[in-house]
Design an enzyme around this catalytic site. Structure first.
Site, PDB file in Angstrom:
ATOM      1  CG  HIS A   1      52.763  18.027  18.351  1.00 45.68           C
ATOM      2  ND1 HIS A   1      51.956  18.501  17.344  1.00 45.68           N
ATOM      3  CD2 HIS A   1      53.311  16.875  17.888  1.00 45.68           C
ATOM      4  CE1 HIS A   1      52.000  17.671  16.314  1.00 45.68           C
ATOM      5  NE2 HIS A   1      52.817  16.676  16.615  1.00 45.68           N
TER       6      HIS A   1
ATOM      7  CB  SER B   1      56.656  44.376  34.660  1.00 44.52           C
ATOM      8  OG  SER B   1      55.351  44.791  35.033  1.00 44.52           O
TER       9      SER B   1
END
Length: 382
Positions: free
Chosen positions: A141, A262
């Site tokens: 999880h 970026s």
């Protein structure tokens, strides 16, 4: 498929030139079989074999008038042969040539993919051995569970790719069927010996009971195998993406000299290759769905499957080939940070021993629920 996601060796299998050459090979073998049956003069066949050529621009020009690509193909090849072309396509229907040629193309595509998966497994084996004792936190999880090693994680990827190889072998086997049974698949104008001869020469089996086409459950199964293999690639890529997150940073994609992450933020090193792989896996699943829709055709055939297959069969095989090589590049140059793995393990300190304490208390005679609640309460405080 766009050139950006294509590798030359696989893309070559789906060019018009290659496709028509495979169709011509089927036609020539069928005529050769008729020579052996005594239905075509050997001298005529010798001229056909010598003169038959493919001219893709001419085929396209003829198709503009006749609106039928196989008729255009047969017409153009006939032009290159001359009078003996009357012995070409005898007793056959378009699907005999198309489906048998497609089977060969898909088999050859599967052979390339099998080479790809073996390449990837070798890379994974090296990585797994290198990090057999590299401790890291196992998570369920997304939450810290118990320690594992990075080598074990990679070994799991390798065994999944082993199953992927088995799936590709099955895909190759299920698609290796052709048909030369004529209109409606009845063998009314062509003997069964022709189909046997041609298929044997091409490494195929004859479709046991064709309609006018090879049933499309074969193609759907092929595509579903590709979709599962692509999903396995996606699983590896997704894991690398998670492990590259700033808060984790246990592994990182290769970042080449001069590469930029970026346009606005110079500090970024993004997992763009793995993100790309996840996106491409979605396409493969979509292609598999389209192939499933192709199974239900009208009566002995329609051509609603044809337009779908012109896109999905080349695209899927080209993309999976590309995905194998792209993932292999990531894994071969993967940056692994054992020190970060140790630091992340330390974040949960000793509470990861909760199960060990639970079992020790049970071993001392505590009821399981009582032991669990006690250990949980201390773990939550910790």
């Amino acid at each position: 498929m766009i050139e950006r996601y294509s590798r030359p060796e696989m893309a070559r299998l789906w060019t018009d030139e290659y496709r028509f050459q495979k169709m011509l090979e089927v036609e020539l073998l069928a005529t050769e079989a008729l020579v052996k049956e005594g239905k075509v003069p050997a001298q005529a066949y010798a001229k056909i074999r010598r003169r038959a050529t493919i001219n893709v621009p001419r085929i396209r020009a003829i198709e503009q008038d006749v609106k039928h690509d196989v008729i255009a193909f047969v017409t153009q090849v006939g032009e290159s042969i001359g009078a003996e072309s009357r012995f070409l396509h005898m007793g056959l229907t378009s699907s005999d040539v198309l489906d048998t040629a497609i089977a060969v193309q898909l088999m050859e595509a599967a052979d390339l993919l099998l080479k790809d998966v073996q390449m990837l497994r070798q890379t994974l084996a090296v990585l797994a051995k290198r990090h057999a004792k590299t401790l890291m936190m196992g998570r369920s999880h997304g939450i810290h569970g118990k320690p594992i090693t990075f080598g074990v994680k990679v070994a799991g990827w390798s065994t999944e790719m082993g199953r992927g190889a088995d799936r590709l072998k099955q895909a190759r086997a299920v698609i290796a069927y052709g048909t030369l049974s004529g209109a409606m698949g009845t063998f009314a104008h062509v003997d069964t010996t022709v189909e046997r001869y041609v298929c044997q020469k091409l490494g195929l089996e004859g479709e046991p009971v064709a309609t006018q086409i090879v049933p499309r459950d074969r193609h759907a199964e092929y595509m579903c195998h590709l979709a599962v293999v692509a999903a396995g690639i996606e699983r590896i890529a997704t894991e690398i993406r998670h492990l590259q997150r700033t808060e984790v940073l246990e592994v990182e994609e290769p970042f080449s000299k001069g590469q930029k992450g970026s346009s606005a933020m110079p500090h970024k090193r993004n997992p763009i290759v793995c993100e790309n792989l996840c996106g491409l896996a979605r396409l493969i699943r979509g292609y598999a769905q389209a192939s499933l829709e192709n199974i239900a055709l009208w009566h002995e055939r329609d051509i609603s499957h044809s337009s779908v297959e012109r896109v999905v069969l080349p695209d899927a095989t080209i993309l999976v080939d590309f995905m194998f090589h792209r993932l292999n590049g990531v894994l071969a140059g993967l940056q692994v940070y054992p020190e970060n793995m140790k630091c992340n393990m330390a974040k949960t300190v000793e509470i990861i021993a909760s199960q060990r304490v639970l079992l020790a208390l049970i071993d001392k005679g505590w009821r399981r629920d009582e032991a669990y609640q006690t250990v949980q309460a201390h773990a939550m405080k910790a």
